[in-house]
Scaffold this active site. Structure first.
Site, PDB file in Angstrom:
ATOM      1  N   LYS A  37       9.515  43.413  53.001  1.00  0.00           N
ATOM      2  CA  LYS A  37       9.569  42.637  51.754  1.00  0.00           C
ATOM      3  C   LYS A  37      11.035  42.447  51.359  1.00  0.00           C
ATOM      4  CE  LYS A  37       5.153  44.494  50.071  1.00  0.00           C
ATOM      5  NZ  LYS A  37       4.183  43.437  49.842  1.00  0.00           N
ATOM      6  N   HIS A  59       4.197  53.653  52.230  1.00  0.00           N
ATOM      7  CA  HIS A  59       4.893  52.675  51.380  1.00  0.00           C
ATOM      8  C   HIS A  59       5.686  53.348  50.246  1.00  0.00           C
ATOM      9  CE1 HIS A  59       2.463  50.090  53.704  1.00  0.00           C
ATOM     10  NE2 HIS A  59       1.405  50.074  52.939  1.00  0.00           N
ATOM     11  N   LYS A 117      -5.877  51.933  43.021  1.00  0.00           N
ATOM     12  CA  LYS A 117      -6.638  50.678  43.122  1.00  0.00           C
ATOM     13  C   LYS A 117      -7.422  50.498  41.828  1.00  0.00           C
ATOM     14  CE  LYS A 117      -6.967  50.384  48.145  1.00  0.00           C
ATOM     15  NZ  LYS A 117      -5.861  49.442  48.361  1.00  0.00           N
TER      16      LYS A 117
HETATM   17  C1  BG6 Z   1      -1.844  48.416  52.956  1.00  0.00           C
HETATM   18  C2  BG6 Z   1      -2.929  49.340  52.487  1.00  0.00           C
HETATM   19  O1  BG6 Z   1      -0.964  49.079  53.817  1.00  0.00           O
HETATM   20  O2  BG6 Z   1      -1.116  47.936  51.828  1.00  0.00           O
HETATM   21  C3  BG6 Z   1      -3.858  48.631  51.503  1.00  0.00           C
HETATM   22  O3  BG6 Z   1      -3.686  49.780  53.613  1.00  0.00           O
HETATM   23  C4  BG6 Z   1      -3.061  48.025  50.360  1.00  0.00           C
HETATM   24  O4  BG6 Z   1      -4.855  49.523  50.995  1.00  0.00           O
HETATM   25  C5  BG6 Z   1      -1.898  47.188  50.914  1.00  0.00           C
HETATM   26  O5  BG6 Z   1      -3.934  47.215  49.595  1.00  0.00           O
HETATM   27  C6  BG6 Z   1      -0.981  46.738  49.797  1.00  0.00           C
HETATM   28  O6  BG6 Z   1      -0.037  45.830  50.309  1.00  0.00           O
HETATM   29  P1  BG6 Z   1       0.672  44.748  49.386  1.00  0.00           P
HETATM   30  O7  BG6 Z   1       1.663  44.085  50.273  1.00  0.00           O
HETATM   31  O8  BG6 Z   1      -0.434  43.836  48.896  1.00  0.00           O
HETATM   32  O9  BG6 Z   1       1.291  45.498  48.251  1.00  0.00           O
END
Ligand code: BG6
Length: 423
Positions: A135, A193, A289
């Site tokens: 990103k 992440h 979530k």
């Molecule tokens: C993924 C996860 O790696 O990242 C998902 O497995 C999550 O559960 C997603 O929804 C979120 O990605 P972004 O780019 O939409 O923030």
């Protein structure tokens, strides 16, 4: 699919993306081939090898190969071994291996996968994807920090009171519930992440802007984090509620989720990076979530003035300066500061300096465009090194071993109330 069916799908995607130029369409016809691997038996790999060899014979220069494994986790190890045993890990030109997440499910499985990968591929050939690193705004963290010395000189325990890293999602587990229920927020989001965001926020300035130097600094952050203890963690699981105008089911009511599942869909963790720069500054990592709003942001809360000279005015509360780096959506940043409200006496109001990417640069490109191009050009800066992935799993090992039941939170709220105790 046949070659032609595959190309038709790609042509459609080119049209949808508005890049169906004659040059792209003729590239699509000339360059794309489709091959089904079947069950993945060794003879299937031999057939793939024959096909690749026959294609490479038609090339003018030496053939290069990229194997992009977007597979169920259990299939990574066997696939890599089969590629190696078929000799596909040694192209006439270069060969690179891209591995999607999840990279293991804990330290032991990540180590084992690394060992299997390294039997057939050198680390310089391996590109472990964490799409957050692709990103633009995540990459900008390095520029923001290391090209703007005014912030960098404040970026430490003397001036920062706390750092809050939030990845909030409105979506539920939905169609991916089968995978998600075995994973949960800690494995699915935090180990990768959020931990990447933590390391980029807390790392020291690397010696160069090169992959090895940057990764080395990131790993040092992971080694400096104090052991995470259960009392600094809150786990939650969403129940039915409303997100925006939509009525949504609870996690346990999602198709493919067992009615008594204890998988967490929300985690908040308070961490401490015990080094000279950060000792004593809490880092709060939070993801979930079915939260009220989709947002990924890093908030750096600066220390307040040690003494307020405005305290004799009863309505004068002095707030902290807060720098919010918005990674998505509404990419950009804002810095909160206090101003005097015009008029008699002294009253303060919080205002913001703002920068929005969209105002200046328009749309940002997708993370995968960046990452896949980097694989082609051989730049590993935005990929996760073997050491890094293992250090991240090691960090959360105590939490993965214990699994207290998550606290329920209503969909459309910011998680269990118990989160308050962490701040
Ligand atoms: C993924 C996860 O790696 O990242 C998902 O497995 C999550 O559960 C997603 O929804 C979120 O990605 P972004 O780019 O939409 O923030």
């Amino acid at each position: 699919m046949t070659d032609e069916e595959y190309r038709a799908g790609v042509r459609e995607a080119l049209v949808d993306a508005g890049v169906d130029t004659p040059a792209m369409l003729s590239w699509c016809d000339a360059a794309l081939q489709y091959h089904t691997l079947g069950e993945g038996a060794q003879e299937d790999y031999d057939a793939l090898t024959d096909r690749i060899h026959s294609l490479e014979e038609q090339l003018e220069g030496p053939g290069n190969r990229i194997f992009y494994l977007a597979l169920p986790p259990a299939a990574f190890g066997p696939s890599v071994e089969a590629l190696g045993e078929a000799g596909l890990n040694r192209a006439p030109g270069w060969t690179r291996l891209v591995v999607e997440k999840p990279f293991g499910t804990d330290l032991g499985s990540a180590r084992e996968l690394n060992t299997r990968l390294h039997t057939h591929f050198r680390e310089e050939q391996v590109y472990r994807i964490d799409h957050y690193l692709g990103k633009e705004t995540v990459q900008n963290l390095l520029v923001f920090r290391f090209a703007n010395p005014i912030f960098e000189s404040l970026w430490n325990r003397n001036h920062v009171e706390s750092v809050q890293i939030t990845v909030a999602e409105t979506v539920g587990a939905g169609e991916r519930a089968g995978y998600y229920d075995r994973s949960g927020a800690l494995r699915d989001m935090v180990q990768n992440h959020l931990t990447q965001l933590l390391t980029l926020t807390a790392m020291e300035v690397p010696a160069t802007f090169g992959a090895d130097a940057i990764r080395a600094e990131k790993v040092k952050v992971l080694h400096s984090v104090s052991p995470v203890v259960e009392r600094d963690v809150v786990r939650g699981q969403y129940t039915a509620g409303e997100v925006g105008d939509e009525r949504v089911p609870g996690y346990r009511e999602e198709a493919a989720v067992p009615g008594d599942s204890d998988t967490e869909t929300f985690v908040a963790i308070r961490l401490e990076v015990a080094n000279w720069r950060w000792q004593g500054v809490p880092f709060l990592l939070r993801t979930g979530k079915r939260l009220p709003q989709r947002t990924t942001e890093i908030r750096v809360v600066f220390r307040r003035a040690p003494v307020s000279i405005f305290q004799r005015y009863p309505s004068c509360q002095v707030h902290s300066n807060v720098l919010t780096l918005r990674l998505q959506p509404n990419e950009g940043f804002e810095l909160a500061f206090e101003v005097k409200t015009p008029g008699e006496g002294i009253e303060l109001a919080t205002q913001h300096f703002r920068f929005a990417y969209a105002d200046v640069f328009g749309d940002l490109r997708d993370a995968y465009e960046t990452l896949l191009l980097d694989v082609m050009t051989g730049d590993q800066t935005l990929f996760v090194h073997a050491d890094e992935v293992e250090a991240a799993w090691r960090l959360y090992a105590p939490l993965l071993d214990s699994s207290p039941s998550p606290l329920p939170y209503r969909s459309g709220t910011w998680g269990p109330d118990a989160v308050e105790k962490l701040s």
